[in-house]
Structure formats: structure tokens, C-alpha cells
Design an enzyme around this catalytic site. Structure first.
Site, PDB file in Angstrom:
ATOM      1  N   GLN A  11       0.828  -1.205   0.000  1.00  7.36           N
ATOM      2  CA  GLN A  11       0.000   0.000   0.000  1.00  7.36           C
ATOM      3  C   GLN A  11       0.862   1.254   0.000  1.00  7.36           C
ATOM      4  OE1 GLN A  11      -3.370  -1.770   2.892  1.00  7.36           O
ATOM      5  NE2 GLN A  11      -3.727   0.338   2.302  1.00  7.36           N
ATOM      6  N   SER A  91       4.903  -5.988   2.801  1.00  8.20           N
ATOM      7  CA  SER A  91       3.585  -6.037   3.436  1.00  8.20           C
ATOM      8  C   SER A  91       2.591  -6.763   2.521  1.00  8.20           C
ATOM      9  CB  SER A  91       3.121  -4.620   3.786  1.00  8.20           C
ATOM     10  OG  SER A  91       1.951  -4.637   4.571  1.00  8.20           O
ATOM     11  N   LEU A  92       1.587  -6.055   2.016  1.00  9.18           N
ATOM     12  CA  LEU A  92       0.639  -6.653   1.066  1.00  9.18           C
ATOM     13  C   LEU A  92       1.365  -7.361  -0.067  1.00  9.18           C
ATOM     14  CD1 LEU A  92      -2.113  -6.884  -0.533  1.00  9.18           C
ATOM     15  CD2 LEU A  92      -1.465  -4.665  -1.516  1.00  9.18           C
ATOM     16  N   ARG A 116      -8.469  -9.443   4.018  1.00 12.88           N
ATOM     17  CA  ARG A 116      -7.428  -8.897   4.901  1.00 12.88           C
ATOM     18  C   ARG A 116      -7.627  -7.397   5.119  1.00 12.88           C
ATOM     19  NH1 ARG A 116      -2.204  -6.588   3.848  1.00 12.88           N
ATOM     20  NH2 ARG A 116      -0.562  -7.200   5.343  1.00 12.88           N
ATOM     21  N   HIS A 201       0.846  -3.904  11.257  1.00  9.06           N
ATOM     22  CA  HIS A 201       2.060  -4.563  11.730  1.00  9.06           C
ATOM     23  C   HIS A 201       2.374  -4.250  13.193  1.00  9.06           C
ATOM     24  CE1 HIS A 201       2.519  -5.741   7.603  1.00  9.06           C
ATOM     25  NE2 HIS A 201       2.497  -4.479   7.228  1.00  9.06           N
ATOM     26  N   GLN A 250       2.550 -11.805  10.103  1.00  8.09           N
ATOM     27  CA  GLN A 250       2.875 -10.561   9.411  1.00  8.09           C
ATOM     28  C   GLN A 250       2.006  -9.401   9.873  1.00  8.09           C
ATOM     29  OE1 GLN A 250       1.114  -9.122   6.003  1.00  8.09           O
ATOM     30  NE2 GLN A 250       2.859  -9.484   4.662  1.00  8.09           N
TER      31      GLN A 250
END
Length: 313
Positions: A11, A91-92, A116, A201, A250
């Protein structure tokens, strides 16, 4: 030559019209159609027009970015591009990397990240959480400031170790505000609040992690075709159950991107392609490993340039 890595963005790399340069390319249209079928809304219209301003909402941002990255990946393969030695995502982007390595089918992955995103949005009420980027301080200094700014039920943590001198923090909004003030007093070049409310996170994402743990059990995972780097561990994993568990971890653990790039370089990787919209990761990599060459894929021409670069031409 295949001593290169695909890097998939997370993102922050999304933008309206991020696939406009690929308009009319069949494999890209097919990927958009597949995402639309899986999600029940027009992914092409979302990315092209964003008429309802949904692209900034995390439950739409995440599948849109994964779709764009996958479309570029599929075009790379159609153009005859070689397969990478390793893959990693921020991340994503870890989900995009898993699609690239054949661990998760794209149609499953795009539904997973939509789930998610919604779970992350619901985990912490709007206005309760926050994130900020701290520039110009050593990681251990920011970690100490996080500890000092945290109180009993009001905490801030290191969330994204992006590169030396750039650490994103997240947590309860008041603690993030205290941390930004303390960081400036400690000599930070900048302390910037980010336009996101979900404190990604961090332990505040535990409700989302619990929901994902259940949802992930419904998805078929395959053995990876190449090493996939996990954000939470900054290591690679072959066992599918451990990969599944890593996606849960994660959500509540910091993204160890700096360490991941350092370890990639230590394995002999000196080249890579940012397989997705934008140039965020290529910029971060240069701050971690100056000699690593990273191509981009933001247009067919740029994708061809990166293909030539990875082929050693």
C-alpha cells in the site's frame, strides 16, 4: 541469467489509472476480468476511474494492487521474461510474491487480500490508531523513543523497517503523536503522519490476525517454485503450513524490509525488478544496497527495459 529477484510493492504504491499504460493488452485485461469475477465488482473501472474514491480504502486498495502486480507479472512472462531466483514483497506485496511463486492461485489471493483489508479496517476503530514515518534517525533510537512514548493502554511500535534512516511507526494515535514530537526533539529530519488509520504490523492488529488465521485455512497452498521472503521473519520458507502461519504473524509483526534486502544481497542477488505500480521499492533498495540494480515495470516499455536488464543485455 536468473540471479535476480522480483520485488512486489504494498500500500502506498497505488494510484488512479495505474494500469493505463497497459490499456488494450489482452493478458492485462484478462487479469482484471479474473479479479472482477472473484470479487464481484469491476476491477478495471476501479483502477481506471475510481469514481467512488474507493482506491484509498484498504479493502479495495489491497486487491487492486495485487491485481496490478499480477497483470504486470503475467505480461512479463508472456514477453518471454525469465523467472527470478527469489521473490519478496513489502507487506501486502508478500501475497503478490506468493502468487508469483505459485503458492496461492491469483483468484484465491485477490479474495484473501480483500478480506485482509476489511479485517484490518475493522480491527481498530477509526481515529484510534495511526502511523507515522520517521526520517533521519537510527532504528535503535526510534525503538527507544517508541518505548518512552508508550503507556499502559496507549502504545506505539516500530512497524516498517524500510531502509536506514526511514522507519514507520504505528499504534494508538495519541502515542504516535507523542512519538513524533519526541522524534523531532531527538533530531529527526522529518516526522510525518501517514494517511492511514489502521496501525498495521502491530499487536493492535491481533483481531485481524485471528480472522486471517481462520480464512487462510480455507485456501489451498502449494510448495513455492522459488524462495519467498517473509516480512515478519526476513527469511525464506518452503513448508506451506509455515508460510500460512507467517501471513498471520505478518499482521502483528514489523516488516523487516531492510534486513530482507541485506540478506538477499548476501545470497548473491545484485539485480531485481519492482513488479508493480510505482518506484517506491526501487528507491528503498538503493538506500539499503547501493549497488543493487532494480528495474521497474510501470509501462510496457519499462517492462521491456527491465527484461533486457535482467537478461544481461
Amino acid at each position: 541469467m536468473t540471479d535476480f529477484v522480483f520485488l512486489f510493492p504494498g500500500q502506498g504504491s497505488q494510484s488512479k489509472g495505474m494500469l493505463d499504460a497497459f490499456d488494450g493488452i489482452s493478458i492485462v485485461k484478462d487479469t482484471l476480468d479474473e479479479a472482477s469475477d472473484a470479487l464481484g465488482y469491476d476491477m478495471a473501472a476501479l483502477i481506471r476511474d475510481d469514481a467512488e474514491d474507493k482506491l484509498g480504502q484498504t479493502e479495495f486498495t489491497q486487491p487492486a494492487l495485487l491485481t496490478a502486480s499480477t497483470a504486470m507479472l503475467r505480461l512479463w512472462r508472456e514477453m518471454g521474461g525469465a523467472e527470478p531466483a527469489q521473490v519478496a514483497g513489502h507487506s501486502l506485496g508478500e501475497y503478490s510474491a506468493l502468487v508469483a511463486a505459485g503458492v496461492i492461485a491469483f483468484s484465491d489471493a485477490v479474495q484473501l487480500v480483500a478480506f485482509r483489508g476489511k479485517a484490518m479496517s475493522q480491527a481498530v476503530p477509526a481515529g484510534v490508531g495511526g502511523m507515522a514515518a520517521i526520517l533521519g534517525l537510527a532504528d535503535d533510537v526510534v525503538e527507544g523513543l517508541c518505548a518512552a512514548a508508550s503507556e499502559q493502554e496507549d502504545n506505539v511500535w516500530a512497524a516498517n523497517y524500510n531502509c536506514p534512516g526511514q522507519l514507520v511507526v504505528a499504534g494508538n494515535a495519541a502515542a504516535v503523536d507523542r512519538l513524533m514530537v519526541a522524534a523531532k526533539e531527538a533530531g529527526a529530519k522529518r516526522a510525518l503522519p501517514l494517511a492511514v488509520s489502521a496501525p498495521s504490523h502491530t499487536p493492535l492488529m491481533q483481531p485481524a490476525a485471528d480472522a486471517m488465521a481462520v480464512r487462510l485455512q480455507e485456501i489451498t497452498f502449494n510448495a513455492p517454485s522459488c524462495p519467498v521472503w517473509g516480512n515478519a521473519s526476513a527469511t525464506t520458507e518452503q513448508d506451506v503450513e509455515k508460510i500460512r502461519a507467517a501471513l498471520v504473524a505478518q499482521l502483528i509483526s514489523p516488516v523487516r524490509w531492510t534486513e530482507t534486502i541485506q540478506k538477499l544481497a548476501a545470497t548473491g542477488i545484485s539485480r531485481g525488478v519492482e513488479m508493480g505500480p510505482g518506484k517506491v521499492l526501487s528507491g528503498l533498495v538503493k538506500r539499503v544496497e547501493r549497488d543493487m540494480i532494480v528495474g521497474v515495470s510501470i509501462s510496457p516499455d519499462q517492462l521491456q527495459n527491465s527484461l533486457d536488464l535482467m537478461a544481461g543485455e
